[in-house]
Design an enzyme around this catalytic site. Sequence first.
Site, PDB file in Angstrom:
ATOM      1  N   SER A  72       0.870  -1.195   0.000  1.00 13.02           N
ATOM      2  CA  SER A  72       0.000   0.000   0.000  1.00 13.02           C
ATOM      3  C   SER A  72       0.897   1.233   0.000  1.00 13.02           C
ATOM      4  O   SER A  72       2.109   1.138   0.255  1.00 13.02           O
ATOM      5  CB  SER A  72      -0.872   0.001   1.253  1.00 13.02           C
ATOM      6  OG  SER A  72      -0.048   0.182   2.403  1.00 13.02           O
ATOM      7  N   ASP A  76      -1.183  -1.531  -3.947  1.00 18.15           N
ATOM      8  CA  ASP A  76      -2.527  -1.639  -3.374  1.00 18.15           C
ATOM      9  C   ASP A  76      -3.091  -0.236  -3.122  1.00 18.15           C
ATOM     10  O   ASP A  76      -2.432   0.597  -2.492  1.00 18.15           O
ATOM     11  CB  ASP A  76      -2.392  -2.419  -2.048  1.00 18.15           C
ATOM     12  CG  ASP A  76      -3.719  -2.816  -1.449  1.00 18.15           C
ATOM     13  OD1 ASP A  76      -4.679  -3.029  -2.206  1.00 18.15           O
ATOM     14  OD2 ASP A  76      -3.777  -2.949  -0.202  1.00 18.15           O
ATOM     15  N   HIS A  77      -4.283   0.026  -3.608  1.00 16.55           N
ATOM     16  CA  HIS A  77      -4.972   1.307  -3.385  1.00 16.55           C
ATOM     17  C   HIS A  77      -4.132   2.539  -3.738  1.00 16.55           C
ATOM     18  O   HIS A  77      -3.998   3.457  -2.912  1.00 16.55           O
ATOM     19  CB  HIS A  77      -5.459   1.431  -1.925  1.00 16.55           C
ATOM     20  CG  HIS A  77      -6.540   0.464  -1.582  1.00 16.55           C
ATOM     21  ND1 HIS A  77      -7.843   0.628  -1.983  1.00 16.55           N
ATOM     22  CD2 HIS A  77      -6.504  -0.717  -0.913  1.00 16.55           C
ATOM     23  CE1 HIS A  77      -8.565  -0.398  -1.557  1.00 16.55           C
ATOM     24  NE2 HIS A  77      -7.770  -1.235  -0.920  1.00 16.55           N
ATOM     25  N   GLY A 105     -10.176  -4.049   7.548  1.00 16.60           N
ATOM     26  CA  GLY A 105      -9.966  -4.078   8.995  1.00 16.60           C
ATOM     27  C   GLY A 105     -10.784  -5.165   9.673  1.00 16.60           C
ATOM     28  O   GLY A 105     -11.250  -6.098   9.024  1.00 16.60           O
ATOM     29  N   GLY A 119     -10.840  -6.356   1.613  1.00 20.95           N
ATOM     30  CA  GLY A 119     -11.372  -6.478   2.972  1.00 20.95           C
ATOM     31  C   GLY A 119     -11.756  -7.909   3.306  1.00 20.95           C
ATOM     32  O   GLY A 119     -12.755  -8.160   3.976  1.00 20.95           O
TER      33      GLY A 119
HETATM   34  O1  G3H Z   1      -6.601  -1.835   2.035  1.00 15.86           O
HETATM   35  C1  G3H Z   1      -5.892  -1.423   2.933  1.00 15.86           C
HETATM   36  C2  G3H Z   1      -4.707  -2.229   3.303  1.00 15.86           C
HETATM   37  O2  G3H Z   1      -5.002  -3.022   4.416  1.00 15.86           O
HETATM   38  C3  G3H Z   1      -3.521  -1.344   3.519  1.00 15.86           C
HETATM   39  O3  G3H Z   1      -3.592  -0.652   4.721  1.00 15.86           O
HETATM   40  O4  G3H Z   1      -2.844   1.672   4.182  1.00 15.86           O
HETATM   41  O5  G3H Z   1      -2.628   0.721   6.503  1.00 15.86           O
HETATM   42  O6  G3H Z   1      -1.142  -0.085   4.661  1.00 15.86           O
HETATM   43  P1  G3H Z   1      -2.485   0.488   5.032  1.00 15.86           P
HETATM   44  P1  13P Z   2      -8.170  -6.616   5.046  1.00 16.85           P
HETATM   45  O1  13P Z   2      -7.134  -5.862   5.802  1.00 16.85           O
HETATM   46  O2  13P Z   2      -9.533  -6.402   5.588  1.00 16.85           O
HETATM   47  O3  13P Z   2      -7.799  -8.029   4.874  1.00 16.85           O
HETATM   48  O4  13P Z   2      -8.209  -5.975   3.564  1.00 16.85           O
HETATM   49  C1  13P Z   2      -7.074  -6.029   2.790  1.00 16.85           C
HETATM   50  C2  13P Z   2      -7.254  -5.275   1.529  1.00 16.85           C
HETATM   51  O5  13P Z   2      -8.320  -5.165   0.975  1.00 16.85           O
HETATM   52  C3  13P Z   2      -6.054  -4.683   0.925  1.00 16.85           C
HETATM   53  O6  13P Z   2      -6.365  -3.965  -0.214  1.00 16.85           O
HETATM   54 ZN    ZN Z   3      -8.266  -3.024  -0.120  1.00 14.41          ZN
END
Ligand code: G3H
Ligand code: 13P
Ligand code: ZN
Length: 284
Positions: free
Chosen positions: A50, A82-83, A181, A209
């Site tokens: 991320s 990621d994101h 989460g 998620g």
């Molecule tokens: O989708 C979110 C991921 O769990 C990443 O979380 O931005 O705290 O690294 P983070």
């Molecule tokens: P979780 O932390 O809920 O497993 O989600 C992970 C996620 O979607 C990362 O993009």
């Molecule tokens: Zn995600």
Amino acid sequence: MSYVGVSELLAEADRGRYAVGAFNANNMEIVQAIVEAAELERAPVIMQASQGAISYAGLDYITGLVKMAAYKATVPVALHLDHGTDFEQIVRCVRSGFSSVMYDGSKLTLEENIAVTRKVLEIARPIGVSVEAELGKIGGTEDQVHVSEKEAMFTDPEEAEYFVEQTQVESLAIAIGTAHGQYRGTPQLDFARLEKIKKLVNIPIVLHGSSGVPDDAVKRAIKLGVCKVNIDTNIREIFVSKMREVLAGKPDEIDPRKILGPARQAAVDVIRDKIRVFGSSNMA
Ligand code: G3H
Ligand code: 13P
Ligand code: ZN
């Protein structure tokens, strides 16, 4: 083996009706745990970083760690952003060698999301970097919203069809009732919506998620078209609880390796379990 493209991994998964696990890589021990679990299960795997993980570890470190893991692995390993919400950051990740990036325009209007997703595809596709987009709002479990409000955040199937037509994106993250989460109750997934979306877009669907979603629900979502399942929270939970357990037993321990080593091993076990649920064991 070096990095592999995510499009190929997801196309295979789509054909075989299983999902590739996408696990968040936050530090060296977690990178090692992900690759070890994938090796033991003979499974292809996606390591994802991320923007938060990149600012914690540094882009060069994250890329270097995953490159080393991929180079030494005998199963396919991909590195995914990621994101990603920042176009410049996405460019840096592509330059640094990521095999795939997510552009998360879910907070934008539909047309803005389409416009930036297209811009990302323009820089990524010519060099073989895959792109995942997001439509609908996945949200966090901390978000205090009622069920009716939650449904308003879910991905609209017709909008998804239009979005994919307009962008030709390779994979799509959708909102069908999961949240990032820890969950307070049991998440209820809107399978009918997923089925409709998959019929209309027919590209690999991504479930975010996914920590805390019951195994049966994950398996059903995979049967209906989910090809990539994202897991972060379950790894964090086991990693930190193992560290706490070790420290509780040995409060005077000062060697980080003696605390992080057992945490890494506990993460391997959790990731292996997930891979089995996703049906990607022996698919490498
Ligand atoms: O989708 C979110 C991921 O769990 C990443 O979380 O931005 O705290 O690294 P983070
Ligand atoms: P979780 O932390 O809920 O497993 O989600 C992970 C996620 O979607 C990362 O993009
Ligand atoms: Zn995600």
